[in-house]
Structures are given as structure tokens and as C-alpha cells.
Design a protein around this motif. Structure first.
Motif, mmCIF file in Angstrom:
data_model
loop_
_atom_site.group_PDB
_atom_site.id
_atom_site.type_symbol
_atom_site.label_atom_id
_atom_site.label_comp_id
_atom_site.label_asym_id
_atom_site.label_seq_id
_atom_site.Cartn_x
_atom_site.Cartn_y
_atom_site.Cartn_z
ATOM 1 N N UNK A 120 69.562 70.467 27.073
ATOM 2 C CA UNK A 120 68.770 71.627 26.726
ATOM 3 C C UNK A 120 68.914 72.997 27.767
ATOM 4 N N UNK A 121 67.779 74.008 27.602
ATOM 5 C CA UNK A 121 68.020 75.122 28.254
ATOM 6 C C UNK A 121 67.853 75.103 29.844
ATOM 7 N N UNK A 122 67.088 73.703 29.984
ATOM 8 C CA UNK A 122 66.716 73.695 31.494
ATOM 9 C C UNK A 122 67.734 72.695 31.967
ATOM 10 N N UNK A 172 78.534 76.510 25.100
ATOM 11 C CA UNK A 172 76.904 77.143 25.408
ATOM 12 C C UNK A 172 76.667 77.833 24.282
ATOM 13 N N UNK A 173 75.195 77.452 23.892
ATOM 14 C CA UNK A 173 74.629 78.006 22.600
ATOM 15 C C UNK A 173 73.151 78.534 23.083
ATOM 16 N N UNK A 174 73.188 79.969 23.395
ATOM 17 C CA UNK A 174 71.960 80.247 23.897
ATOM 18 C C UNK A 174 70.812 80.353 23.024
ATOM 19 N N UNK A 175 71.146 80.690 21.881
ATOM 20 C CA UNK A 175 70.030 80.740 20.779
ATOM 21 C C UNK A 175 69.541 79.159 20.170
ATOM 22 N N UNK A 232 69.931 71.997 22.196
ATOM 23 C CA UNK A 232 71.231 71.865 22.483
ATOM 24 C C UNK A 232 71.870 72.835 22.797
ATOM 25 N N UNK A 233 71.442 73.478 24.139
ATOM 26 C CA UNK A 233 71.829 74.666 24.468
ATOM 27 C C UNK A 233 73.196 74.680 25.335
ATOM 28 N N UNK A 234 73.637 73.525 25.848
ATOM 29 C CA UNK A 234 74.936 73.542 26.414
ATOM 30 C C UNK A 234 75.424 71.769 25.700
#
Length: 163
Positions: free
Chosen positions: A151-153, A122-125, A129-131
């Protein structure tokens, strides 16, 4: 200020480490989870999509396996990965890999069934490519992994291979 994240527990969002790790039990097997930060602080609002993703891990994993099969069926990255390993592994390695797979599957389908999640990052920033979900037939057979970026969604952005 602190936030309680599923699986990771309480983290101080105003004094972040760059890396946190946890495990998720999926179908009796532990999947390593990691949480990654570039900055030393983040707002709780910027973690909201990550919290939703962590709470929705079964759905996310199901989506990843659906996308894995789609990539195979459309001659995408997964099909390339399988073809590469079908020709690169010895007959004995393939026999060992296929142990316990359904008899009615062809060899490619057997290999597809053996692709397992080996990591979820997980890359919240990172918005696109959030996950990241990594798949492998086993590190004892190959150092190449299939990497899915969401992505974040929790929508698929990309599928690739990495060594």
C-alpha cells in the motif's frame, strides 16, 4: 507544473504520460522501475507517498525479501511457487539454477535464494496496490512471477502468482 522524482527525473504532473521507466541498481544488478498513471494529471501531494517509497527503496526491498521468506516458511504462495517449479523443471535446469548457491541449503532453500526482483512498479493513484514488486527465478525458466502488492505506506497487502 513539474516534480522531480527520484530515479525518474522531472515529470510534468499536469501533462502526464501513462508510463515512465527508470532503473535502480541493487547489489550490482539493475532492477527496472516503472511509474504508471491512469489520469493525465496528479497533484504533487498525491505523489508524496511515491516519493517517500522511491527514497526508501533499500528498506522496501529488504521488507519484500523478509515477506518472501515468511510466505515460504508459512506454506504460502512462495512455497507453492517453489514446489511447482521443483517438480516442473528438469534436473539440468535445477542444477544450472543452483550453481553458486550455498552447499548447506536444501533444494527448496536454494530455489528461494534464487528468487530475484525483476520489476518494481509504482501506481500513485491506487491506494491499496501503490507498489508492486515482481520476483522470478528467471524468465528463461518460467513465465510465472511472484507479485507482492504494497500500500501507499509500504505495508504488504497481498502476495500472488501471475503468468
Amino acid at each position: 507544473m513539474s516534480v522531480n522524482l527520484p530515479y525518474f527525473g522531472v515529470i510534468a504532473i499536469d501533462e502526464l504520460s501513462d508510463y515512465y521507466q527508470a532503473d535502480y541498481n541493487y547489489e550490482g544488478k539493475n532492477i527496472p522501475l516503472d511509474l504508471n498513471f491512469d489520469d493525465t494529471e496528479i497533484s504533487s501531494g498525491d505523489l508524496s507517498d511515491t516519493i517517500v517509497a522511491l527514497q526508501s527503496l533499500p528498506q522496501l526491498i529488504s521488507t519484500a525479501y523478509i515477506e518472501l521468506k515468511k510466505s515460504y516458511q508459512t506454506n504460502g504462495v512462495v512455497k507453492q511457487y517453489i514446489n511447482r517449479h521443483m517438480s516442473g523443471l528438469s534436473a539440468q535446469q535445477l542444477e544450472t539454477l543452483f550453481t553458486g548457491t550455498a552447499d548447506d541449503l536444501n533444494k527448496e532453500q536454494k530455489m528461494l535464494s534464487q528468487l530475484k526482483i525483476v520489476r518494481i512498479g509504482f501506481y500513485p493513484e491506487d491506494i491499496l496496490d501503490t507498489i508492486t514488486i515482481d520476483f522470478s527465478i528467471g524468465y528463461d525458466l518460467t513465465d510465472t512471477i511472484i507479485v507482492m502488492n504494497f500500500n501507499s505506506k509500504m505495508q504488504l497487502e497481498d502476495i500472488g502468482q501471475e503468468s
